[in-house]
Design a protein around this motif. Structure first.
Motif, short mmCIF file in Angstrom:
data_model
loop_
_atom_site.label_atom_id
_atom_site.label_comp_id
_atom_site.label_asym_id
_atom_site.label_seq_id
_atom_site.Cartn_x
_atom_site.Cartn_y
_atom_site.Cartn_z
N ASP A 1 0.73 3.17 4.64
CA ASP A 1 1.39 4.48 4.63
C ASP A 1 0.43 5.49 4.02
OD1 ASP A 1 3.61 6.28 4.92
OD2 ASP A 1 3.92 6.14 2.75
N ASP A 2 0.28 6.62 4.68
CA ASP A 2 -0.56 7.71 4.17
C ASP A 2 0.33 8.85 3.69
OD1 ASP A 2 -3.09 6.53 4.80
OD2 ASP A 2 -2.67 6.96 6.90
N ALA A 3 -0.06 9.48 2.60
CA ALA A 3 0.75 10.57 2.04
C ALA A 3 -0.15 11.63 1.43
CB ALA A 3 1.69 10.02 0.96
N ALA A 4 0.33 12.85 1.47
CA ALA A 4 -0.36 13.96 0.81
C ALA A 4 -0.27 13.76 -0.71
CB ALA A 4 0.28 15.28 1.21
N ASP A 5 -1.15 14.40 -1.43
CA ASP A 5 -1.13 14.33 -2.89
C ASP A 5 0.14 14.98 -3.42
OD1 ASP A 5 -2.56 13.81 -5.45
OD2 ASP A 5 -2.38 15.99 -5.61
N LEU A 6 0.86 14.29 -4.28
CA LEU A 6 2.12 14.80 -4.82
C LEU A 6 1.94 16.03 -5.70
CD1 LEU A 6 3.98 11.46 -5.65
CD2 LEU A 6 4.35 13.00 -3.71
N GLN A 7 0.73 16.22 -6.24
CA GLN A 7 0.46 17.39 -7.08
C GLN A 7 -0.09 18.54 -6.26
OE1 GLN A 7 -1.93 16.08 -10.38
NE2 GLN A 7 -0.33 14.72 -11.16
N GLY A 8 -0.20 18.35 -4.95
CA GLY A 8 -0.62 19.42 -4.06
C GLY A 8 -2.11 19.75 -4.10
N ARG A 9 -2.94 18.84 -4.60
CA ARG A 9 -4.38 19.10 -4.67
C ARG A 9 -4.98 19.11 -3.27
NH1 ARG A 9 -5.29 14.69 -9.35
NH2 ARG A 9 -3.79 13.68 -7.96
N ALA A 10 -5.76 20.13 -3.00
CA ALA A 10 -6.41 20.27 -1.69
C ALA A 10 -7.42 19.15 -1.47
CB ALA A 10 -7.10 21.62 -1.60
N GLY A 11 -7.43 18.60 -0.28
CA GLY A 11 -8.39 17.57 0.07
C GLY A 11 -8.10 16.20 -0.51
N MET A 12 -6.96 16.03 -1.16
CA MET A 12 -6.61 14.76 -1.79
C MET A 12 -5.43 14.16 -1.04
SD MET A 12 -7.17 12.69 -4.52
CE MET A 12 -7.99 13.69 -5.72
N SER A 13 -5.55 12.90 -0.66
CA SER A 13 -4.45 12.17 -0.05
C SER A 13 -4.50 10.73 -0.54
CB SER A 13 -4.54 12.22 1.48
OG SER A 13 -5.72 11.57 1.91
N TRP A 14 -3.42 10.03 -0.30
CA TRP A 14 -3.29 8.66 -0.81
C TRP A 14 -2.85 7.73 0.29
CZ3 TRP A 14 -4.96 7.86 -5.67
CH2 TRP A 14 -5.10 8.98 -6.47
N SER A 15 -3.33 6.52 0.27
CA SER A 15 -2.92 5.47 1.19
C SER A 15 -2.34 4.32 0.37
CB SER A 15 -4.09 4.95 2.02
OG SER A 15 -4.63 5.96 2.81
N SER A 16 -1.18 3.84 0.79
CA SER A 16 -0.59 2.65 0.19
C SER A 16 -0.76 1.53 1.20
CB SER A 16 0.90 2.85 -0.09
OG SER A 16 1.09 3.89 -1.02
N ILE A 17 -1.37 0.45 0.77
CA ILE A 17 -1.68 -0.66 1.66
C ILE A 17 -1.09 -1.93 1.07
CG2 ILE A 17 -3.51 -1.98 2.77
CD1 ILE A 17 -5.32 0.51 2.30
N VAL A 18 -0.30 -2.64 1.87
CA VAL A 18 0.29 -3.91 1.43
C VAL A 18 -0.34 -5.02 2.27
CG1 VAL A 18 2.41 -5.25 1.17
CG2 VAL A 18 2.46 -2.75 0.87
N MET A 19 -0.95 -5.96 1.58
CA MET A 19 -1.61 -7.09 2.24
C MET A 19 -1.00 -8.38 1.71
SD MET A 19 -4.01 -5.39 3.94
CE MET A 19 -5.11 -6.65 4.51
N GLN A 20 -1.16 -9.45 2.49
CA GLN A 20 -0.67 -10.75 2.05
C GLN A 20 -1.70 -11.81 2.42
OE1 GLN A 20 3.34 -11.74 3.16
NE2 GLN A 20 2.93 -13.92 3.14
N LYS A 21 -1.89 -12.75 1.52
CA LYS A 21 -2.77 -13.88 1.80
C LYS A 21 -1.96 -14.95 2.50
CE LYS A 21 -6.11 -16.97 -0.31
NZ LYS A 21 -7.29 -16.58 0.43
#
Length: 53
Positions: free
Chosen positions: A24-44
């Motif tokens: 899942d990709d999301a914009a920065d919650l603090q509204g910083r320009a050029g900043m985004s976050w990815s949440s990645i769930v992996m399993q072995k």
């Protein structure tokens, strides 16, 4: 922080025996320009002969 793409992280993880469950990709919650976050769930895969090594 280092600029690392989700695709690069997923590729490296898959090369090392992890499976992608969710991304899942999301914009920065603090509204910083050029900043985004990815949440990645992996399993072995715990059923493989290499599991636990």
């Amino acid at each position: 922080m280092y600029d690392v793409s989700a695709a690069e992280t997923i590729g490296l993880a898959e090369q090392n025996g992890l499976w992608l469950i969710h991304v899942d990709d999301a914009a920065d919650l603090q509204g910083r320009a050029g900043m985004s976050w990815s949440s990645i769930v992996m399993q072995k895969d715990c059923t493989s002969p290499a599991a636990g090594s």
